[in-house]
Scaffold this motif. Structure first.
Motif, PDB file in Angstrom:
ATOM      1  N   ALA A  69       0.661  -1.329  -0.257  1.00 10.86           N
ATOM      2  CA  ALA A  69       0.077  -0.177   0.105  1.00 10.86           C
ATOM      3  C   ALA A  69       1.075   1.211   0.128  1.00 10.86           C
ATOM      4  CB  ALA A  69      -0.813  -0.033   0.563  1.00 10.86           C
ATOM      5  N   ILE A  70       2.040   1.171   0.887  1.00  9.43           N
ATOM      6  CA  ILE A  70       2.662   2.131   0.511  1.00  9.43           C
ATOM      7  C   ILE A  70       3.918   2.830  -0.631  1.00  9.43           C
ATOM      8  CG2 ILE A  70       5.494   3.296   1.696  1.00  9.43           C
ATOM      9  CD1 ILE A  70       2.767   4.066   4.056  1.00  9.43           C
ATOM     10  N   LYS A  71       4.021   1.746  -0.704  1.00  9.21           N
ATOM     11  CA  LYS A  71       4.267   1.394  -2.667  1.00  9.21           C
ATOM     12  C   LYS A  71       3.903   2.633  -3.822  1.00  9.21           C
ATOM     13  CE  LYS A  71       7.554  -2.032  -2.787  1.00  9.21           C
ATOM     14  NZ  LYS A  71       7.504  -3.365  -3.227  1.00  9.21           N
ATOM     15  N   THR A  72       2.903   2.367  -3.610  1.00  5.67           N
ATOM     16  CA  THR A  72       0.938   2.913  -3.971  1.00  5.67           C
ATOM     17  C   THR A  72       1.243   3.975  -3.992  1.00  5.67           C
ATOM     18  OG1 THR A  72       0.216   0.532  -4.192  1.00  5.67           O
ATOM     19  CG2 THR A  72      -1.686   2.021  -5.149  1.00  5.67           C
ATOM     20  N   ALA A  73       1.140   4.258  -3.394  1.00  4.58           N
ATOM     21  CA  ALA A  73       0.964   6.005  -2.501  1.00  4.58           C
ATOM     22  C   ALA A  73       2.051   6.537  -2.573  1.00  4.58           C
ATOM     23  CB  ALA A  73       0.987   5.600  -0.542  1.00  4.58           C
ATOM     24  N   ILE A  74       3.074   6.072  -3.073  1.00  2.00           N
ATOM     25  CA  ILE A  74       4.695   7.277  -3.323  1.00  2.00           C
ATOM     26  C   ILE A  74       4.558   7.322  -4.525  1.00  2.00           C
ATOM     27  CG2 ILE A  74       6.940   6.389  -3.788  1.00  2.00           C
ATOM     28  CD1 ILE A  74       7.190   4.875  -1.083  1.00  2.00           C
ATOM     29  N   THR A  75       3.870   6.334  -5.889  1.00  2.00           N
ATOM     30  CA  THR A  75       3.546   6.911  -6.613  1.00  2.00           C
ATOM     31  C   THR A  75       2.500   7.445  -7.002  1.00  2.00           C
ATOM     32  OG1 THR A  75       1.756   5.037  -7.734  1.00  2.00           O
ATOM     33  CG2 THR A  75       4.140   4.456  -7.569  1.00  2.00           C
ATOM     34  N   GLN A  92      24.196  22.859  -6.628  1.00  2.00           N
ATOM     35  CA  GLN A  92      22.298  21.994  -7.090  1.00  2.00           C
ATOM     36  C   GLN A  92      21.032  22.068  -6.701  1.00  2.00           C
ATOM     37  OE1 GLN A  92      24.192  17.971  -6.407  1.00  2.00           O
ATOM     38  NE2 GLN A  92      23.848  17.443  -7.955  1.00  2.00           N
ATOM     39  N   ARG A  93      20.107  22.445  -8.103  1.00  2.00           N
ATOM     40  CA  ARG A  93      18.821  22.502  -7.478  1.00  2.00           C
ATOM     41  C   ARG A  93      17.901  21.083  -6.893  1.00  2.00           C
ATOM     42  NH1 ARG A  93      14.705  22.221 -10.888  1.00  2.00           N
ATOM     43  NH2 ARG A  93      13.198  24.333 -10.589  1.00  2.00           N
ATOM     44  N   ALA A  94      17.398  21.961  -5.546  1.00  2.00           N
ATOM     45  CA  ALA A  94      16.584  20.708  -4.894  1.00  2.00           C
ATOM     46  C   ALA A  94      15.364  21.265  -4.462  1.00  2.00           C
ATOM     47  CB  ALA A  94      17.298  20.673  -3.456  1.00  2.00           C
ATOM     48  N   ILE A  95      14.516  20.221  -4.666  1.00  2.00           N
ATOM     49  CA  ILE A  95      13.214  20.705  -4.403  1.00  2.00           C
ATOM     50  C   ILE A  95      13.318  20.312  -1.911  1.00  2.00           C
ATOM     51  CG2 ILE A  95      12.053  18.024  -4.181  1.00  2.00           C
ATOM     52  CD1 ILE A  95       9.474  19.576  -5.549  1.00  2.00           C
ATOM     53  N   ASP A  96      11.916  21.673  -2.036  1.00  2.00           N
ATOM     54  CA  ASP A  96      12.272  20.932  -0.540  1.00  2.00           C
ATOM     55  C   ASP A  96      10.546  21.105  -0.782  1.00  2.00           C
ATOM     56  OD1 ASP A  96      14.478  22.480   0.392  1.00  2.00           O
ATOM     57  OD2 ASP A  96      13.352  24.616  -0.200  1.00  2.00           O
ATOM     58  N   LEU A  97       9.947  20.077   0.446  1.00  2.00           N
ATOM     59  CA  LEU A  97       8.906  19.092   0.443  1.00  2.00           C
ATOM     60  C   LEU A  97       7.885  19.402   2.247  1.00  2.00           C
ATOM     61  CD1 LEU A  97       9.435  17.015  -2.265  1.00  2.00           C
ATOM     62  CD2 LEU A  97       8.048  19.071  -2.742  1.00  2.00           C
ATOM     63  N   SER A  98       7.373  19.710   1.789  1.00  2.00           N
ATOM     64  CA  SER A  98       5.950  19.753   3.475  1.00  2.00           C
ATOM     65  C   SER A  98       4.964  18.572   2.888  1.00  2.00           C
ATOM     66  CB  SER A  98       5.526  21.179   3.968  1.00  2.00           C
ATOM     67  OG  SER A  98       7.009  21.690   4.179  1.00  2.00           O
ATOM     68  N   PHE A  99       4.514  17.291   3.773  1.00  2.00           N
ATOM     69  CA  PHE A  99       3.793  16.800   3.805  1.00  2.00           C
ATOM     70  C   PHE A  99       2.544  16.660   4.558  1.00  2.00           C
ATOM     71  CE2 PHE A  99       6.805  15.017   1.511  1.00  2.00           C
ATOM     72  CZ  PHE A  99       6.388  14.434   0.374  1.00  2.00           C
ATOM     73  N   ASP A 100       1.406  16.677   4.510  1.00  2.00           N
ATOM     74  CA  ASP A 100       0.205  17.157   4.617  1.00  2.00           C
ATOM     75  C   ASP A 100       0.116  15.646   6.319  1.00  2.00           C
ATOM     76  OD1 ASP A 100      -2.920  15.822   5.921  1.00  2.00           O
ATOM     77  OD2 ASP A 100      -2.744  17.471   5.165  1.00  2.00           O
ATOM     78  N   LYS A 101       0.399  16.326   7.457  1.00  2.00           N
ATOM     79  CA  LYS A 101       0.147  15.514   8.562  1.00  2.00           C
ATOM     80  C   LYS A 101      -0.614  13.956   8.765  1.00  2.00           C
ATOM     81  CE  LYS A 101       1.374  16.005  13.684  1.00  2.00           C
ATOM     82  NZ  LYS A 101       1.167  16.839  14.716  1.00  2.00           N
ATOM     83  N   HIS A 102      -1.805  15.234   8.662  1.00  2.00           N
ATOM     84  CA  HIS A 102      -3.247  13.700   8.964  1.00  2.00           C
ATOM     85  C   HIS A 102      -3.292  12.721   7.534  1.00  2.00           C
ATOM     86  CE1 HIS A 102      -6.840  12.439   9.360  1.00  2.00           C
ATOM     87  NE2 HIS A 102      -7.667  12.686   8.424  1.00  2.00           N
ATOM     88  N   GLN A 103      -2.569  13.386   6.006  1.00  2.00           N
ATOM     89  CA  GLN A 103      -2.779  12.417   5.281  1.00  2.00           C
ATOM     90  C   GLN A 103      -1.369  10.652   5.596  1.00  2.00           C
ATOM     91  OE1 GLN A 103      -5.315  12.258   2.792  1.00  2.00           O
ATOM     92  NE2 GLN A 103      -5.727  14.203   2.444  1.00  2.00           N
ATOM     93  N   ILE A 104      -0.586  11.462   5.841  1.00  2.00           N
ATOM     94  CA  ILE A 104       0.254  10.669   6.236  1.00  2.00           C
ATOM     95  C   ILE A 104       0.095   9.722   7.399  1.00  2.00           C
ATOM     96  CG2 ILE A 104       2.542  10.650   7.407  1.00  2.00           C
ATOM     97  CD1 ILE A 104       2.271  11.311   4.313  1.00  2.00           C
ATOM     98  N   LYS A 105      -0.601  10.249   8.473  1.00  2.00           N
ATOM     99  CA  LYS A 105      -1.266   9.001   9.194  1.00  2.00           C
ATOM    100  C   LYS A 105      -2.445   8.424   8.935  1.00  2.00           C
ATOM    101  CE  LYS A 105       0.579  11.982  13.932  1.00  2.00           C
ATOM    102  NZ  LYS A 105      -0.196  12.616  14.883  1.00  2.00           N
ATOM    103  N   LEU A 107      -2.392   7.040   6.187  1.00  2.00           N
ATOM    104  CA  LEU A 107      -2.119   6.073   5.227  1.00  2.00           C
ATOM    105  C   LEU A 107      -1.200   5.644   5.961  1.00  2.00           C
ATOM    106  CD1 LEU A 107      -0.726   5.149   2.363  1.00  2.00           C
ATOM    107  CD2 LEU A 107       1.003   6.368   2.932  1.00  2.00           C
ATOM    108  N   LEU A 108      -0.758   5.031   7.002  1.00  2.00           N
ATOM    109  CA  LEU A 108       0.334   4.562   7.874  1.00  2.00           C
ATOM    110  C   LEU A 108      -0.728   3.094   8.873  1.00  2.00           C
ATOM    111  CD1 LEU A 108       2.877   7.025   9.028  1.00  2.00           C
ATOM    112  CD2 LEU A 108       2.976   4.610   7.429  1.00  2.00           C
ATOM    113  N   ILE A 109      -1.572   4.060   9.043  1.00  2.00           N
ATOM    114  CA  ILE A 109      -2.499   3.561   9.461  1.00  2.00           C
ATOM    115  C   ILE A 109      -3.475   2.749   9.172  1.00  2.00           C
ATOM    116  CG2 ILE A 109      -4.746   3.627  11.165  1.00  2.00           C
ATOM    117  CD1 ILE A 109      -4.219   6.268  12.403  1.00  2.00           C
ATOM    118  N   LYS A 110      -3.990   3.236   7.565  1.00  2.00           N
ATOM    119  CA  LYS A 110      -4.647   2.088   6.713  1.00  2.00           C
ATOM    120  C   LYS A 110      -4.029   0.833   6.272  1.00  2.00           C
ATOM    121  CE  LYS A 110      -7.768   6.086   4.720  1.00  2.00           C
ATOM    122  NZ  LYS A 110      -8.298   6.079   3.582  1.00  2.00           N
ATOM    123  N   SER A 111      -2.114   1.726   6.151  1.00  2.00           N
ATOM    124  CA  SER A 111      -1.296   0.343   5.522  1.00  2.00           C
ATOM    125  C   SER A 111      -1.185  -0.498   6.944  1.00  2.00           C
ATOM    126  CB  SER A 111       0.219   1.540   5.205  1.00  2.00           C
ATOM    127  OG  SER A 111      -0.360   1.895   3.839  1.00  2.00           O
TER     128      SER A 111
END
Length: 380
Positions: A69-75, A92-105, A107-111
């Protein structure tokens, strides 16, 4: 005085003197990824790598990336990104990312993956480096690459580290020979003022080919307890580049701690339960307890329902099972389970008279009950 008014009064007195427990990791849901290329494919690959980085930090487990389930979510990483921007890292060029705390939690619960809360043990690192001729302690601002690589490895796993600053207090309390010889008493004494939750002792041996060999001991206790600890420290070795050896060491330490503190929330949540905590003798105790309970991964919210003498009943809204809650709270040194609850556990919490519509009408009463396994003692 009502419970709400009492809490405000206690808060007014205690807000400036709350004890600090562990260390709060503030950047668990943020990451920075270097872009390999300038096209859309490179950007998408970096976003996926960013989500993978964050999931490892939050779960405490690198194996989380093997979850189907995690592999699918990563795509579909875009579903979890809350904010992004671009920057430069070493040209070097980089991307700074912030992720939604609720959505991440969620995902981990469902997985059915583990979640490690953001309050984590702060590990003090004593590191001594030998080139075969002399030995030097590596302080926080040391230019030795091993310090920086160790910090980076810890950051990638969400593990709080503290290196001694190397001021006069540190320099006179312990020397390189003490560290190299594993002399626990001076090491514990020199560590006391850092208020750490664990201690990592590292010995680095520079090799003629430019590689390094590390030998480490990890004490999962507060420094003041390592001299009398009943258990032996975790030990490990590694040889290779600075990045390779420091990563192996930090992964071993983090895996140990995550296995102890991270919890799995998948399954049926426990709903509302009441717990009683005894030995609450001060406002500092009360608010430290409330903060600790609300900080547990298995607890959605904790509300004080009754204060009487030195005992408090909290109602917990669980987002995990009762078993997961008990597992998590058992790892907190501030409390211990007991069964010596006080008599007020079954007292009426609220008594509200109602209009007498029939002769048999009685006041409506809500009763607080606490099961024996949910009674705890505060280790003040």
């Amino acid at each position: 005085m009502s419970l709400t008014m009492l809490r405000f009064a206690l808060l007014f007195l205690a807000v400036l003197v709350l004890p600090v427990q562990a260390a709060t990791v503030n950047d668990l849901y943020q990451t920075q990824v270097t872009l390999i290329g300038n096209d859309q494919q490179a950007d998408q690959a970096a976003r996926e790598q960013g989500l993978a980085n964050v999931l490892v930090k939050i779960s405490g487990n690198t194996d989380v990336l093997d979850n189907v389930a995690i592999k699918t979510a990563i795509t579909n990483s875009g579903h979890y990104i809350s904010q992004f921007g671009y920057s430069q890292v070493n040209g070097q060029r980089a991307i700074d990312l912030s992720f939604d705390k609720h959505q991440i939690k969620q995902l981990l619960i469902k997985s059915k993956a583990s979640i490690w809360k953001d309050q984590r043990p702060n590990i003090l690192v004593w590191m001594v480096d030998s080139d075969g001729q002399q030995r030097n302690i590596l302080w926080d601002q040391s230019t030795n690459g091993l310090v920086n690589d160790t910090k980076q490895a810890a950051d990638s796993r969400g593990l709080p580290l503290t290196f001694p600053v190397g001021d006069m207090t540190d320099a006179t309390a312990v020397n390189a020979s003490d560290l190299w010889g594993d002399f626990i008493d001076p090491i514990a004494s020199a560590s006391a003022h850092y208020h750490a939750d664990g201690l990592l002792l590292v010995k680095a041996q520079q090799q003629p080919d430019g590689s390094v060999s590390l030998n480490w001991q990890f004490y999962p206790q507060k420094p003041s307890q390592i001299a009398t600890a009943a258990t032996q420290p975790m030990t490990g070795t590694a040889s290779g580049t600075l990045a390779q050896t420091s990563t192996k060491m930090i992964n071993q330490v983090t895996d140990y701690l995550a296995n102890k503190y991270a919890v799995v929330l998948g399954g049926v949540a426990g709903g509302n339960i009441n717990i009683e905590v005894d030995n609450i003798h001060s406002t500092e105790n009360f608010f430290a307890l409330e903060k600790m309970l609300n900080g547990l991964t298995t607890v959605h919210s904790a509300n004080a329902m009754r204060i009487k003498g030195n005992s408090v009943i909290f109602q917990l809204d669980l987002q995990g099972s009762e078993q997961a809650f008990r597992q998590e709270i058992s790892n907190d040194s501030q409390v211990r389970q007991t069964q010596s609850g006080v008599a007020f556990a079954a007292d009426p919490a609220v008594s509200t008279p109602v209009a007498a519509t029939t002769p048999s009408s009685v006041p409506a009463v809500s009763v607080l009950t606490v099961t024996p396994q949910n009674i705890y003692y505060w280790n003040s």
